[in-house]
Design a protein around this motif. Structure first.
Motif, mmCIF file in Angstrom:
data_model
loop_
_atom_site.group_PDB
_atom_site.id
_atom_site.type_symbol
_atom_site.label_atom_id
_atom_site.label_comp_id
_atom_site.label_asym_id
_atom_site.label_seq_id
_atom_site.Cartn_x
_atom_site.Cartn_y
_atom_site.Cartn_z
ATOM 1 N N ILE A 24 0.885 -0.792 0.100
ATOM 2 C CA ILE A 24 0.152 0.047 -0.050
ATOM 3 C C ILE A 24 0.967 1.246 -0.062
ATOM 4 O O ILE A 24 1.495 1.486 0.940
ATOM 5 N N VAL A 25 0.394 2.170 -1.339
ATOM 6 C CA VAL A 25 1.559 2.831 -1.706
ATOM 7 C C VAL A 25 1.001 4.372 -1.420
ATOM 8 O O VAL A 25 -0.450 4.640 -1.543
ATOM 9 N N ARG A 26 1.684 5.366 -0.759
ATOM 10 C CA ARG A 26 0.618 7.027 -1.293
ATOM 11 C C ARG A 26 0.812 7.580 -2.064
ATOM 12 O O ARG A 26 1.997 7.790 -1.882
ATOM 13 N N THR A 27 -0.168 7.699 -3.087
ATOM 14 C CA THR A 27 0.193 8.680 -4.172
ATOM 15 C C THR A 27 -0.243 9.836 -3.484
ATOM 16 O O THR A 27 -1.610 9.778 -3.305
ATOM 17 N N THR A 28 0.173 10.911 -4.942
ATOM 18 C CA THR A 28 -1.042 11.891 -5.160
ATOM 19 C C THR A 28 -2.133 12.045 -4.772
ATOM 20 O O THR A 28 -2.658 13.059 -4.749
ATOM 21 N N SER A 29 -2.689 10.862 -5.527
ATOM 22 C CA SER A 29 -4.097 10.902 -5.613
ATOM 23 C C SER A 29 -4.552 10.247 -4.058
ATOM 24 O O SER A 29 -6.126 9.759 -4.571
ATOM 25 N N GLY A 30 -3.701 10.242 -3.583
ATOM 26 C CA GLY A 30 -4.332 8.712 -2.413
ATOM 27 C C GLY A 30 -3.887 7.062 -2.606
ATOM 28 O O GLY A 30 -2.897 7.171 -3.258
ATOM 29 N N ASN A 40 -0.854 -3.493 -15.446
ATOM 30 C CA ASN A 40 0.043 -2.523 -15.349
ATOM 31 C C ASN A 40 -0.732 -0.539 -15.257
ATOM 32 O O ASN A 40 -1.178 -0.548 -15.136
ATOM 33 N N CYS A 41 0.635 0.145 -14.111
ATOM 34 C CA CYS A 41 0.310 0.663 -13.358
ATOM 35 C C CYS A 41 1.526 1.706 -13.073
ATOM 36 O O CYS A 41 2.494 1.404 -13.352
ATOM 37 N N VAL A 42 1.767 3.051 -13.418
ATOM 38 C CA VAL A 42 2.464 4.073 -13.005
ATOM 39 C C VAL A 42 1.376 5.036 -12.116
ATOM 40 O O VAL A 42 0.616 5.810 -12.688
ATOM 41 N N ALA A 43 2.471 5.128 -11.202
ATOM 42 C CA ALA A 43 1.459 6.295 -10.134
ATOM 43 C C ALA A 43 3.207 7.144 -9.658
ATOM 44 O O ALA A 43 3.691 6.671 -8.894
ATOM 45 N N PRO A 44 2.612 8.624 -9.223
ATOM 46 C CA PRO A 44 3.190 10.186 -8.749
ATOM 47 C C PRO A 44 3.326 9.223 -7.039
ATOM 48 O O PRO A 44 1.864 9.487 -7.125
ATOM 49 N N LEU A 45 4.272 9.701 -6.907
ATOM 50 C CA LEU A 45 3.595 9.436 -5.058
ATOM 51 C C LEU A 45 3.524 10.308 -4.770
ATOM 52 O O LEU A 45 4.638 11.016 -4.823
ATOM 53 N N GLY A 46 3.398 10.703 -3.426
ATOM 54 C CA GLY A 46 2.948 11.634 -2.250
ATOM 55 C C GLY A 46 4.474 12.167 -1.575
ATOM 56 O O GLY A 46 4.917 10.626 -0.652
ATOM 57 N N MET A 47 3.301 11.761 -0.117
ATOM 58 C CA MET A 47 4.712 11.989 1.366
ATOM 59 C C MET A 47 3.563 10.854 1.951
ATOM 60 O O MET A 47 2.240 11.363 2.542
ATOM 61 N N GLY A 48 4.029 10.046 2.042
ATOM 62 C CA GLY A 48 2.842 9.489 3.597
ATOM 63 C C GLY A 48 3.535 8.245 3.548
ATOM 64 O O GLY A 48 4.996 7.357 3.489
ATOM 65 N N GLN A 49 3.093 6.543 4.238
ATOM 66 C CA GLN A 49 3.484 5.705 4.796
ATOM 67 C C GLN A 49 2.856 4.919 3.576
ATOM 68 O O GLN A 49 1.671 4.790 2.706
ATOM 69 N N ALA A 50 4.017 3.896 3.485
ATOM 70 C CA ALA A 50 4.226 2.972 3.198
ATOM 71 C C ALA A 50 4.232 1.261 3.349
ATOM 72 O O ALA A 50 5.132 1.154 4.539
ATOM 73 N N THR A 51 3.102 0.267 3.194
ATOM 74 C CA THR A 51 3.121 -0.585 3.945
ATOM 75 C C THR A 51 3.241 -1.923 3.158
ATOM 76 O O THR A 51 3.552 -2.136 1.990
ATOM 77 N N VAL A 52 3.959 -2.730 3.679
ATOM 78 C CA VAL A 52 4.768 -3.488 2.704
ATOM 79 C C VAL A 52 4.341 -5.312 3.540
ATOM 80 O O VAL A 52 4.909 -5.207 4.517
ATOM 81 N N LYS A 58 2.893 -7.093 8.281
ATOM 82 C CA LYS A 58 3.539 -6.012 8.182
ATOM 83 C C LYS A 58 4.716 -5.152 7.854
ATOM 84 O O LYS A 58 5.037 -5.506 9.676
ATOM 85 N N ARG A 59 5.230 -4.640 6.937
ATOM 86 C CA ARG A 59 6.369 -3.669 7.480
ATOM 87 C C ARG A 59 6.567 -2.711 6.957
ATOM 88 O O ARG A 59 5.910 -2.361 5.576
ATOM 89 N N TYR A 60 6.978 -0.977 7.470
ATOM 90 C CA TYR A 60 5.847 0.420 7.510
ATOM 91 C C TYR A 60 7.087 0.895 7.104
ATOM 92 O O TYR A 60 8.372 0.481 7.436
ATOM 93 N N GLY A 61 7.037 2.030 5.983
ATOM 94 C CA GLY A 61 8.632 2.467 5.521
ATOM 95 C C GLY A 61 7.807 3.913 5.684
ATOM 96 O O GLY A 61 6.490 4.377 5.084
ATOM 97 N N ALA A 62 8.328 5.007 5.637
ATOM 98 C CA ALA A 62 8.291 6.652 5.226
ATOM 99 C C ALA A 62 8.592 6.796 4.065
ATOM 100 O O ALA A 62 9.742 5.879 3.694
ATOM 101 N N CYS A 63 7.645 6.937 2.815
ATOM 102 C CA CYS A 63 7.695 7.352 1.380
ATOM 103 C C CYS A 63 8.049 9.199 0.946
ATOM 104 O O CYS A 63 6.658 9.402 1.255
#
Ligand code: ATP
Length: 134
Positions: A24-30, A40-52, A58-63
Motif C-alpha cells: 500500500i503506497v501513498r500516491t498524490t491522489s490517495g 500495469n500502472c504508474v503513479a506519482p508518490l506523495g508523502m506518506g506511509q508505505a506498507t509492505v 507488515k513492514r512500514y516505511g516513510a516514503c
C-alpha cells in the motif's frame, strides 16, 4: 496470497528487493493497494506511509515522493527519500518538525520560507508517524 517482486530504491541506495504479498503506497491522489496480478500502472508518490506485507507480516516505511510502477507483475518504488520504520531517527524528525513549526509561527517568514517549512513539516509528520511502528 500470491507473492510478487518488489524493488525499492532511493538516492541513498537500494532499500529492498524481494517477494511480497501486498503493497500500500501513498500516491498524490490517495492510497494505492497492489496485489499480484494487478494491471500495469504508474503513479506519482506523495508523502506518506508505505506498507509492505511479507510472509504475512507488515513492514512500514516513510516514503517521500517519487514514482511507483507495476509492470508485468513486478512492482518498483523509486522514492525521493525512503526510510524503513526501524531506520527512522525519531528525535531528528521531531527537531525537523520543531524547526518547521518555528518558521510557520514567525511573522517575518517569506512565502518561499513558508512553503519550504510546510514541506518539511509534512515530511517530519510522516516520519514521526511511521517511527511509531518500530
Ligand atoms: P532534516 O532537516 O532532518 O534533514 P528533511 O526532511 O529536510 O529533514 P530530507 O531532505 O527529506 O530531510 O532527507 C535527507 C536525507 O536524510 C534522506 O536520505 C533521508 O532519508 C534522511 N532522513 C531525513 N530525516 C530522517 C530521519 N528522521 N531519520 C532517518 N533518516 C532521515
Amino acid at each position: 496470497m500470491t507473492p510478487f517482486r518488489l524493488t525499492i530504491i532511493s538516492p541513498d541506495g537500494p532499500k529492498f528487493e524481494g517477494d511480497v504479498e501486498e503493497i500500500i503506497v501513498r500516491t498524490t491522489s490517495g492510497d494505492l493497494g497492489i496485489m499480484a496480478g494487478h494491471a500495469n500502472c504508474v503513479a506519482p508518490l506523495g508523502m506518506g506511509q508505505a506498507t509492505v506485507i511479507i510472509d504475512g507480516k507488515k513492514r512500514y516505511g516513510a516514503c517521500i515522493g517519487g514514482l511507483f510502477s507495476m509492470v508485468d507483475g513486478k512492482a518498483t518504488i523509486v522514492a525521493t527519500t525512503f526510510e524503513w520504520a526501524e531506520d527512522i531517527d525519531a528525535q531528528r524528525a521531531e527537531a525537523a518538525y520543531q524547526r518547521a513549526q518555528q518558521v510557520l509561527d514567525s511573522k517575518d517568514a517569506s512565502d518561499t520560507e513558508i512553503a519550504l517549512a510546510q514541506a518539511r513539516l509534512r515530511r517530519a509528520l510522516v516520519r514521526k508517524s511511521v517511527a511509531g511502528h518500530k
